[in-house]
Design an enzyme around this catalytic site. Structure first.
Site, PDB file in Angstrom:
ATOM      1  N   ARG A 176       0.840  -1.218   0.000  1.00 42.00           N
ATOM      2  CA  ARG A 176       0.000   0.000   0.000  1.00 42.00           C
ATOM      3  C   ARG A 176       0.870   1.262   0.000  1.00 42.00           C
ATOM      4  O   ARG A 176       0.607   2.225   0.728  1.00 42.00           O
ATOM      5  CB  ARG A 176      -0.930   0.033   1.222  1.00 42.00           C
ATOM      6  CG  ARG A 176      -1.987  -1.018   1.247  1.00 42.00           C
ATOM      7  CD  ARG A 176      -2.990  -0.873   0.112  1.00 42.00           C
ATOM      8  NE  ARG A 176      -4.073  -1.824   0.286  1.00 42.00           N
ATOM      9  CZ  ARG A 176      -4.014  -3.104  -0.059  1.00 42.00           C
ATOM     10  NH1 ARG A 176      -2.912  -3.576  -0.620  1.00 42.00           N
ATOM     11  NH2 ARG A 176      -5.041  -3.889   0.132  1.00 42.00           N
ATOM     12  N   SER A 251     -10.202  -0.304   3.402  1.00 42.69           N
ATOM     13  CA  SER A 251      -9.477  -0.487   4.663  1.00 42.69           C
ATOM     14  C   SER A 251      -8.974   0.868   5.157  1.00 42.69           C
ATOM     15  O   SER A 251      -8.317   1.590   4.414  1.00 42.69           O
ATOM     16  CB  SER A 251      -8.256  -1.390   4.463  1.00 42.69           C
ATOM     17  OG  SER A 251      -8.658  -2.652   4.031  1.00 42.69           O
ATOM     18  N   GLU A 347      -4.433   4.278   6.288  1.00 47.31           N
ATOM     19  CA  GLU A 347      -4.187   4.035   4.853  1.00 47.31           C
ATOM     20  C   GLU A 347      -4.555   5.237   3.980  1.00 47.31           C
ATOM     21  O   GLU A 347      -3.738   5.701   3.194  1.00 47.31           O
ATOM     22  CB  GLU A 347      -4.929   2.769   4.415  1.00 47.31           C
ATOM     23  CG  GLU A 347      -4.401   2.191   3.130  1.00 47.31           C
ATOM     24  CD  GLU A 347      -5.268   1.087   2.556  1.00 47.31           C
ATOM     25  OE1 GLU A 347      -6.195   1.414   1.788  1.00 47.31           O
ATOM     26  OE2 GLU A 347      -5.026  -0.085   2.862  1.00 47.31           O
TER      27      GLU A 347
END
Ligand code: EPU
Length: 351
Positions: A176, A251, A347
């Site tokens: 990520r 997420s 995130e």
């Protein structure tokens, strides 16, 4: 509503000052931008940043707005990326090289590759957002990251207007993570991405949820790409909220990666903990499991809530602000740190 559009073919459409961003971020936060303009080509982008209205202003690039927490009005210029087009740029005996423009919807692009008989992206079905946003956080799901298929990212350097091509190594993809999320942030705007889809295809169906879903429909048979695509769509629909129905950004935290030594101590106290051994000896932990164990699943702070079916996803039940979501996130981070001694990293980007 467009308020000014010059006659020059390459000029982007500028929208009325105080542009509402509610429909342009998947949390559905009701904030405004000083200016916004619609970018349909690289020439539009160059013209937008040269425009007198843009001088001295911050810019924010929005694709699908699926990885951003807008906590307040944005006192700058929002670039709404609408560059369209996808094509097989090149083909050899080993692979197809497929190029897609930054504004293409990610899921539609994945569907198109499969319909054209070019499998390889099916595990990434139904991820919200655009092609141009995909490299920034190296989207991933069900055992595949886009970095494994991405060969080139084409971008414009904002300061010079020059086109720069990044090969996969220059993108510095991580979990990520990428160059574009770090050093390249605010410096480059991605305009197109090229993927290499190998002609020898093998199903990547080892991820537990996916394997379960496939076993239900295909028993022991080796699934074809369309079946993997359908299974991914089914698993995502069952667990993850549709942003059109319930605002969210997927997420909200990354799954933390800890040192083996720390894990060895932790697992004695928490023998049920869900973990994944990494190639470098470290251990990735399922943040959703830890948040769930802290009792947060389904709980709310005003209209900001933890999703009932996936504790890693924070949702806007209606009328929440970005600040509400961040307050909820901080409470979760405190509890996870207190119980597991592990810090959760957010995130999506907050602004
Ligand atoms: N779990 C719980 N309770 C929960 C959530 C999860 O016990 O509320 C457990 C699950 O039972 C499972 C483990 O935690 O044993 C992992 O859960 P899951 O398979 O749902 O995946 P995840 O690690 O929570 C990651 C990605 C998702 C991606 C899925 C599938 C990150 C931060 N998230 O979630 O990506 O779709 O794996 O590959 O890596 C995203 O990044 O926005 C995203 C949705």
């Amino acid at each position: 509503m467009p308020v000014a559009q010059t006659s020059v073919a390459t000029s982007p459409v500028w929208f009325a000052a105080g542009f509402a961003l509610r429909a342009y971020n998947t949390f559905g936060f009701d904030v405004r931008a000083r200016y916004a303009c619609r970018i349909e080509s690289e020439a539009d982008l160059a013209a937008a940043v040269r425009d007198p209205r843009a001088q001295g202003l911050r810019t924010l690039v929005l694709g699908g707005g699926s990885n951003v927490v807008l906590t307040r009005d944005f006192d700058g210029l929002v670039l709404l990326m609408a560059l369209a087009g996808k094509r097989v740029a090149h083909e050899d005996s080993h692979a197809w090289y497929v190029e897609a423009a930054a504004g293409e919807n990610w899921h539609d692009f994945v569907s198109w590759t499969l319909e054209a008989g070019m499998p390889g992206l099916e595990n990434l079905a139904l991820i919200p957002g655009t092609v141009g946003a995909a490299p920034i956080q190296n989207i991933g799901a069900y055992g595949l990251e886009m970095a494994e298929r991405c060969v080139f990212v084409r971008a414009i350097e904002m300061a010079t207007g020059q086109v720069v091509e990044f090969d996969a190594a220059a993108c510095r993809f991580g979990y990520r993570d990428s160059f574009f999320k770090r050093e390249g942030r605010d410096r480059f705007v991605i305009t197109a991405v090229t993927f290499r889809l190998p002609k020898v295809w093998r199903a990547n169906a080892g991820y537990a949820d996916l394997a379960r879903e496939l076993a239900q429909h295909h028993g022991g048979e080796t699934p074809h790409a369309r079946a993997v695509f359908d299974a991914v769509v089914a698993v995502r629909r069952a667990k993850l909220p549709d942003p059109l129905e319930l605002g969210n950004a997927g997420s909200f935290f990354k799954n933390p990666v800890i040192e083996a030594q720390q894990f060895d101590t932790l697992v004695v106290r928490e023998p049920q903990i869900v973990s994944y051994q990494q190639a470098d000896g470290r251990v990735k932990l399922a943040a959703g499991w830890m948040i769930d164990r802290c009792g947060w699943k389904g709980r709310a702070l005003r209209a900001a809530a933890v999703h009932e079916r996936q504790a890693l996803v924070l949702v806007n039940r209606g009328g929440a602000t970005g600040a509400d979501i961040l307050e909820l996130a901080e409470a979760i981070q405190r509890d996870v740190l207190a119980r597991f001694g592990v810090e959760l990293e957010q995130e999506p980007i907050s602004l």
